[in-house]
Design a protein around this motif. Structure first.
Motif, mmCIF file in Angstrom:
data_model
loop_
_atom_site.group_PDB
_atom_site.id
_atom_site.type_symbol
_atom_site.label_atom_id
_atom_site.label_comp_id
_atom_site.label_asym_id
_atom_site.label_seq_id
_atom_site.Cartn_x
_atom_site.Cartn_y
_atom_site.Cartn_z
ATOM 1 N N ILE A 348 24.051 44.458 106.535
ATOM 2 C CA ILE A 348 23.774 44.363 105.051
ATOM 3 C C ILE A 348 23.338 43.104 104.509
ATOM 4 O O ILE A 348 23.921 41.813 104.324
ATOM 5 C CB ILE A 348 24.651 44.912 104.285
ATOM 6 N N PHE A 350 22.482 41.768 101.365
ATOM 7 C CA PHE A 350 22.596 42.136 100.004
ATOM 8 C C PHE A 350 21.659 41.483 98.973
ATOM 9 O O PHE A 350 21.111 41.917 98.068
ATOM 10 C CB PHE A 350 24.017 41.966 99.691
ATOM 11 N N LYS A 354 20.071 44.859 98.110
ATOM 12 C CA LYS A 354 21.165 45.251 97.512
ATOM 13 C C LYS A 354 21.885 46.174 98.558
ATOM 14 O O LYS A 354 22.279 46.009 99.774
ATOM 15 C CB LYS A 354 20.749 45.765 96.335
ATOM 16 N N PHE A 355 22.084 47.544 98.077
ATOM 17 C CA PHE A 355 22.586 48.463 98.864
ATOM 18 C C PHE A 355 21.607 49.434 99.260
ATOM 19 O O PHE A 355 21.704 50.937 99.344
ATOM 20 C CB PHE A 355 23.915 49.256 98.511
ATOM 21 N N THR A 358 21.706 51.423 102.826
ATOM 22 C CA THR A 358 22.794 52.006 103.228
ATOM 23 C C THR A 358 23.064 53.189 102.615
ATOM 24 O O THR A 358 22.425 53.541 101.680
ATOM 25 C CB THR A 358 23.954 51.017 102.768
ATOM 26 N N SER A 362 28.683 55.490 100.303
ATOM 27 C CA SER A 362 29.481 54.706 101.473
ATOM 28 C C SER A 362 30.521 53.975 100.726
ATOM 29 O O SER A 362 30.741 53.727 99.536
ATOM 30 C CB SER A 362 28.418 53.638 101.856
#
Length: 373
Positions: A348, A350, A354-355, A358, A362
């Motif tokens: 990841i 970030f 960021k997310f 994903t 999660s």
């Protein structure tokens, strides 16, 4: 869940409580100082035969220490008030209070316990001069009870300034602060105690919360008598590589023991003999050359996406770039529930994504250093 505040939210809580006439500022301060004093009386062994030194810095935290000293003395506890700079304390709070100021003759070692009211949650700078000296001397003492947060700890991060106090107890009010759980603040706070002192309970919009035991228990439901392994949840696990088979096997067993019905484990074919030892899981080995899976295995994994109720990614996976590339591709394409752990956290980015790459549903399970990264 228990809300956890940053320094701004803590100030806003005070402001809304006073503005909405729920209680006054003077009453909040009185309740805070009294809560610390009564905490001492109730939690310190034989307090009436001990000597306490309440040290007041500047601002409301210093006033809390003044009030604490008042209530300790009122309850026949031997307490002395030390004010680092009396000009920084509202004079109206010093009426009828005797106090001392720092001097070279001040020996903290003559007291059994020190109440730390030097700095509170608003600290955002290094400590200088008298403040640095007094905190340095306090740390040589040991038995420190901090008001709100250990002096020298930043409430929003838990990081310390150029020096900070290590406490045996920290007494905070209404809600804990982020700095109580992060970085140096977690270690230096000692045992944390939270007391209600009359704040409004309906003005909190914190995005950070502490998961408590009752939150987990509320999710646990009795199993239906007719339930079987097909109705208790199917888990797909992408885990394990040549050097880290233990993490994959342990996480798989944990998922089964936590109540899931079926677990299917994707792992490198070359490790089949090792994974076959775990009788409770369904084996789904994929071809490999080096003891770990790569992007070459992606389509085989993708074909399994519709099977599980939840995907576990990360325990024991290789940190080789070819493995990380596979993990990134899985995380960006899988749309269901997902638990992201260990090596998968390294996939990841970030700061950049960021997310966004994903699965939305999660749960991340980093240990402390992984979370710091």
């Amino acid at each position: 869940m228990l809300s956890i505040l940053n320094s701004k939210e803590s100030k806003e809580l005070d402001f809304h409580t006073i503005k909405n006439n729920i209680t006054s500022k003077n009453k909040l301060i009185d309740n805070a100082g009294r809560s610390v004093a009564y905490h001492i009386i109730e939690h310190i062994k034989d307090p009436f035969n001990k000597k306490f030194l309440c040290i007041a810095g500047s601002g409301d935290n210093g006033i809390d220490a003044v009030v604490c000293n008042f209530y300790l003395k009122r309850n026949n506890v031997n307490s002395t008030l030390l004010i680092i700079d009396p000009s920084k304390i509202d004079a109206s709070y010093l009426k009828h209070h005797s106090f001392i100021t720092p001097s070279k003759k001040s020996k903290l070692s003559t007291f059994d316990y020190i109440v730390d009211g030097v700095f509170g949650t608003g600290l955002n700078r290094n400590l200088k001069e008298d403040y640095f000296s007094i905190v340095n001397a306090m740390n040589k003492h040991g038995n420190i009870i901090s008001i709100d947060i250990p002096s020298g700890i930043y409430a929003d991060s838990g990081n310390q300034s150029n020096i900070s106090v290590d406490s045996i107890h920290t007494v905070t009010f209404a809600y804990p602060k982020i700095g109580h759980y992060m970085s140096h603040g977690y270690k230096s706070r000692g045992d944390l105690y939270i007391y209600s002192i009359g704040h409004s309970q309906n003005t909190i919009s914190s995005k950070v919360a502490l998961i408590e035991e009752e939150d987990v228990c509320s999710l646990l439901k009795p199993l239906a008598l007719e339930s079987d392994k097909y109705t208790k949840g199917k888990i797909l696990s992408l885990s394990g590589s040549v050097n880290y088979t233990g993490a994959a096997l342990l996480s798989s067993l944990a998922a089964i023991k936590a109540g899931s019905g079926i677990l299917k484990n994707i792992y490198p074919y070359s490790l089949k003999d090792m994974f076959a030892q775990c009788k409770e899981i369904i084996d789904h080995p994929l071809p490999d050359d080096n003891g770990f899976l790569t992007e070459n295995n992606f389509n085989q994994i993708k074909n399994l996406y519709k099977w599980p109720d939840c995907l576990i990614v990360g325990p024991g996976l290789s940190s080789k770039q070819e493995s990380i590339n596979l993990i990134k591709k899985v995380l960006s394409t899988y749309k269901g529930r997902c638990v992201i752990d260990a090596t998968a956290l390294s996939a990841i980015n970030f700061n950049e994504d960021k997310f966004s790459k994903t699965p939305k549903k999660s749960i991340l399970t980093p240990h402390y250093n992984e979370l710091s990264r």
